[in-house]
Scaffold this motif. Structure first.
Motif, PDB file in Angstrom:
ATOM      1  N   TYR A  14      55.173  46.786  22.386  1.00 24.75           N
ATOM      2  CA  TYR A  14      56.480  46.581  22.886  1.00 24.75           C
ATOM      3  C   TYR A  14      57.184  47.570  23.756  1.00 24.75           C
ATOM      4  N   PHE A  15      57.802  47.093  24.720  1.00 24.93           N
ATOM      5  CA  PHE A  15      58.465  48.200  25.614  1.00 24.93           C
ATOM      6  C   PHE A  15      59.916  48.418  24.627  1.00 24.93           C
ATOM      7  N   SER A  26      69.067  47.524  27.379  1.00 29.70           N
ATOM      8  CA  SER A  26      70.200  46.508  26.813  1.00 29.70           C
ATOM      9  C   SER A  26      69.608  45.244  26.485  1.00 29.70           C
ATOM     10  N   PRO A  27      70.162  44.123  25.641  1.00 31.21           N
ATOM     11  CA  PRO A  27      71.542  44.552  24.984  1.00 31.21           C
ATOM     12  C   PRO A  27      71.489  45.620  23.973  1.00 31.21           C
ATOM     13  N   ASN A  28      70.002  45.744  23.296  1.00 31.57           N
ATOM     14  CA  ASN A  28      70.243  46.955  22.207  1.00 31.57           C
ATOM     15  C   ASN A  28      69.505  48.045  22.430  1.00 31.57           C
ATOM     16  N   SER A  60      61.413  45.862  22.072  1.00 35.95           N
ATOM     17  CA  SER A  60      61.592  44.740  22.809  1.00 35.95           C
ATOM     18  C   SER A  60      61.204  43.407  21.870  1.00 35.95           C
ATOM     19  N   SER A  61      61.989  42.330  22.219  1.00 36.32           N
ATOM     20  CA  SER A  61      61.421  41.068  21.438  1.00 36.32           C
ATOM     21  C   SER A  61      60.156  40.470  21.653  1.00 36.32           C
ATOM     22  N   ARG A  89      66.400  34.668  29.269  1.00 37.00           N
ATOM     23  CA  ARG A  89      67.221  33.750  28.268  1.00 37.00           C
ATOM     24  C   ARG A  89      67.844  34.553  27.313  1.00 37.00           C
ATOM     25  N   SER A  90      67.294  35.883  27.007  1.00 39.75           N
ATOM     26  CA  SER A  90      67.809  36.510  25.810  1.00 39.75           C
ATOM     27  C   SER A  90      68.634  37.696  26.513  1.00 39.75           C
ATOM     28  N   GLY A  91      68.677  37.790  27.773  1.00 35.99           N
ATOM     29  CA  GLY A  91      69.455  38.824  28.472  1.00 35.99           C
ATOM     30  C   GLY A  91      69.110  40.114  28.325  1.00 35.99           C
ATOM     31  N   GLU A  92      67.916  40.367  27.971  1.00 35.40           N
ATOM     32  CA  GLU A  92      66.808  41.646  27.567  1.00 35.40           C
ATOM     33  C   GLU A  92      66.513  42.483  28.650  1.00 35.40           C
ATOM     34  N   THR A  93      66.788  43.778  28.775  1.00 33.85           N
ATOM     35  CA  THR A  93      66.180  44.277  29.940  1.00 33.85           C
ATOM     36  C   THR A  93      65.397  45.672  29.058  1.00 33.85           C
TER      37      THR A  93
END
Length: 852
Positions: free
Chosen positions: A84-85, A89-91, A96-97, A226-230
């Protein structure tokens, strides 16, 4: 010197002499990944079934050695990173998810990357298409970044979206260069486990030190739309300053022998230009762009007979201010690899090719008038040398030569014409050096020179700058100093001869503060002499000023019950004239940013200019100033969730000066609709209503040419701007774009004033009525541009492009016209049409050699 003035200086000196030390710094270890030598290159198809990726230790070949290096103790995990990276953002700093697996291999030609981007919902992967360098364009994408000199300051970044669109950019100590483009290969494939990426990046696209083993800074990034995750392989902590300094490490690249870097891109083009209903002029031309690698560190770019026929049109405006409009740069040669020059406004590339010295009316004889004055100067050639040594010394040299231009004068009685030299052959040259230092710090030097030959003004600007950080990148101190020299030629007149002379000017800017952590603060001071002038090759809207600027902010990057992140900031600015040393203005301001948990965001800002300010630039005449009473303003920007197919951004703001009953209202709305993965629609509209504005109108002179009076006016200014862009992507290499822009500004005066020597507005008998009874200062100004362009990359680096442009412009005194009547009048104006077709073909020595 006032008490406040002394306090600001003491505060600034305290900040910039603050002991640089590490305070409670969080240490994030650097991950390591090893590259593995490829006996044969993988097939770049997005399918990770190559033996290279399945068996990094090549145990099936009964050996684990290559190039005399033996790896008996190795394990596959040394060459494969799967897990997992870490989110930025956002957390921030959370896992990572989704999982990601990455590998790196190499041979003597290129670096190879494979990535399996696992996704528990493959059907939800966003595969939006876009044009090159558009990132994900609202879709998922993967990033690989190389800091080849391991300086923790410079990076080459390559991006591939889930639809296969490529983007690339570089970052140095001077910032990001998103216009940098290289030729490399990639492929993607959506599979049952998510989506996969394969990349082949030739050494031609990189610069690297010499050595038996290459040790590079490395990072991978991933965006899940879709989750706005970087998220990143090696964590990028939003609480820390810097990006490249938070990379991991790539090891294991031994004995690479990069090929000769030599490429040629010849082109042919045809341009047809003419007004609607009239004849068309046709121009057929050809030329070439040449890239030559000088060692492993430097690249020489040469553009022979440059062709800029398909460059986007400038967004023309009706400028009522005292300051020059700064236009964007769209010419590839001046946008790629030029970040080393883009420091402290010393390089404004639009100067190259810009008309500088049109003849004045003083040279006209009786019955003569100008029938043509040039607006630009043709570029003969461009040369650019850029690179960085293994010790971290960045070098940039740019040279351009423009041809002479002539104005045409006609005698109205005889019809005879003659030419008058406007611009001579001119040489533009700039040299920049940048030395990387530990802890993301650097020092720099730059010199720009413009030479126009005997009888014309030439100039030179020399500058140096530094940027120091402490070990934890918590504190920063930076500074800049420049000396400008203008070499004026001798002048001859009927009465006397004036000898040539040199005018010197200087600028000094220093600042420092805390740039990491939740609490941050900054203070800086800028001093520009009244004779400082970098504008022969740079851009400076106004000199003769001293400024002091301070701010403090609180930053929260950890998600809470309402916000994903937010920051709050407040500051104080004060400005003085350098000569004479007198106060001009002060400003107290605050702004903030909030990103909500539903991915909507908001900016809030407000400010006040307390007391009286003094505008010495608006009157355009030395010795005059305009007294400005207290004013205040503010506004907000609301942005919708960028993950949606439809996104919008609303900006509302105001500005008021109660003393004059002035009130400005501004509103704009930007919207984007991604109709399909291949089709985007973007629209923006803005409306600005400035009521009872007090502004400069004209200067009246007496018979001897001396200033008699400076005229100001009370005016209403209304500005409407509409922009529309539609893009369709046939595939990742082929697209079509339609761009429309309408700009409309109306200026309506109802009263005029004489500006007094004390900055007040007095009554005047000035009138702007002409012999027809028209108000000549009232203005109704329109521009309308329409561009339709097509681009096809039929081979890597080779393009067929076509463009049609339609331009309309009008300016009259009908300032009370309504929208529909205005559009009718505009469409009656003659339309200028341009049709351009261009074919370029990329030839690379390494590719040709590899084929044989």
């Amino acid at each position: 010197m006032t008490t406040k003035f002394r306090y600001l200086i003491l505060s600034l000196l305290f900040v910039i002499t603050l002991p640089i030390q590490q305070l409670n710094a969080q240490h994030i270890s650097r991950k390591n990944l090893h590259a593995w030598p490829a006996t044969s290159p993988p097939k770049i198809d997005g399918v990770l079934d190559d033996q290279l990726w399945k068996d990094p230790l090549q145990v099936n070949q009964l050996t684990a050695s290559t190039n005399r290096y033996v790896y008996f103790e190795d394990t596959p995990m040394k060459y494969v990173s799967e897990g997992y990276f870490i989110q930025n953002s956002p957390n921030n700093l959370q896992k990572s998810s989704q999982k990601t697996k990455v590998q790196v291999a190499y041979d003597n030609y290129a670096i190879y990357i494979s990535a399996q981007l696992y996704d528990t919902a493959p059907d939800s992967i966003r595969t939006n298409m876009g044009e090159r360098d558009s990132g994900g364009n609202g879709g998922d994408f993967f990033i690989v970044s190389f800091d080849t000199y391991n300086t923790q300051q410079d990076t080459y970044e390559f991006v591939v979206s889930a639809s296969g669109v490529q983007s690339d950019r570089i970052q140095g100590t001077s910032g990001w260069d998103g216009n940098w483009n290289e030729i490399w290969t990639s492929a993607v494939k959506v599979n049952d486990e998510g989506w996969a990426v394969e990349m082949e990046i030739p050494y031609r696209a990189l610069r690297m030190p010499n050595g038996k083993e290459q040790i590079w800074g490395l990072n991978f990034g991933r965006v899940i739309a879709r989750s706005g995750e970087t998220s990143y392989w090696n964590a990028i902590d939003a609480n820390k300053s810097g990006y490249v300094n938070q990379f991991g490490t790539l090891r294991g690249i031994y004995d690479v022998n990069p090929p000769l870097r030599l490429s040629l891109t010849p082109y042919i083009s045809n341009v047809s230009l003419g007004q609607q209903g009239g004849p068309y002029a046709h121009t057929f031309s050809g030329g070439a762009d040449i890239k030559v690698g000088l060692g492993q560190s430097f690249t020489l770019d040469v553009s022979l007979i440059p062709d800029f026929s398909q460059v986007q049109a400038d967004n023309q405006v009706l400028n009522l201010s005292a300051y020059e409009v700064q236009f964007g740069e769209f010419r590839d040669f001046f946008t790629q690899g030029t970040t080393i020059f883009n420091r402290w406004d010393q390089f404004y590339s639009r100067r190259i090719g810009q008309n500088h010295n049109n003849p004045s009316d003083d040279i006209l004889r009786e019955h003569e008038a100008f029938i043509y004055k040039p607006t630009d100067a043709p570029i003969l050639n461009n040369t650019k040398l850029t690179g960085i040594t293994e010790k971290g010394l960045g070098v940039g040299i740019l040279n351009s030569i423009t041809n002479e231009t002539y104005a045409i004068i006609e005698d109205s009685t005889t019809g005879e014409r003659r030419e008058e030299l406007a611009d001579p052959v001119t040489n533009f040259n700039i040299i920049a050096l940048e030395r990387a230092l530990p802890n993301n710090s650097k020092i720099g030097f730059m010199n720009s020179n413009v030479y126009r030959g005997e009888g014309f003004k030439s100039s030179n600007v020399t500058s140096t700058d530094f940027n120091f950080f402490d070990r934890s990148n918590t504190y920063q101190v930076r500074g800049f100093g420049a000396l400008s020299q203008e070499f004026f030629p001798s002048e001859e007149s009927e009465s006397a001869q004036k000898a040539g002379y040199t005018q010197l000017g200087h600028r000094i800017d220093v600042g420092g503060g805390k740039v990491s952590g939740k609490w941050r603060y900054w203070a800086s001071s800028n001093i520009e002499s009244d004779t400082y002038n970098p504008n022969d090759m740079g851009y400076n809207s106004a000199v003769n000023k001293i400024g002091f600027y301070t701010n403090a902010s609180y930053n929260q990057f950890e998600a809470g019950p309402l916000f994903q992140r937010y920051w709050l900031r407040a500051g104080y600015d004060e400005n003085w004239l350098y000569n004479p040393r007198t106060f001009t203005s002060r400003k107290v301001w605050a702004d903030s940013y909030f990103q909500f948990n539903n991915f909507w965001s908001m900016n809030l800002d407000s400010y006040i200019h307390p007391g009286i300010s003094y505008d010495y630039f608006g009157p355009r005449e030395q010795g005059y100033y305009f007294k400005e009473y207290m004013s205040h303003g503010g506004g907000f920007t609301l942005n919708s969730d960028s993950r949606s197919l439809y996104t919008g951004s609303l900006r509302v703001s105001y500005w008021a000066r109660p003393e004059f009953s002035q009130l400005d209202n501004f509103i704009s709305y930007n919207q984007t609709y991604r109709a399909t993965d291949r089709f985007d629609l973007t629209h923006s509209v803005s409306w600005n209503n400035q009521r009872d504005e007090k502004g400069y109108v004209t200067t009246l002179h007496d018979e001897d040419g001396e200033v008699e009076s400076v005229i100001y006016g009370n005016r209403d200014v209304k500005t409407l701007e509409n922009n529309f862009t539609s893009k369709y992507y046939f595939n990742p290499k082929m697209s079509m774009k339609l761009r429309l822009r309408h700009y409309w500004r109306r200026v309506d005066y109802d009263e005029f004033f004489d500006l007094s020597s004390t900055g007040d507005l007095l009554t005047t008998d000035y009138t702007d009525l002409n012999e027809k009874g028209e108000h000549t200062q009232n203005t109704n100004y329109n521009t309308f541009d329409m561009e339709l362009s097509y681009s096809w990359e039929f081979l890597p680096g080779s393009f067929l492009t076509a463009m049609w442009r339609n331009e309309l412009a009008s300016s009259n005194h009908n300032s009370d016209i309504n929208f529909s009547d205005n559009m009718k009048e505009l469409w009656e104006e003659p339309q200028m049409n341009t049709v351009s077709i261009r074919l370029s073909y990329f030839l690379d020595y390494g590719q040709v050699k590899r084929m044989f």
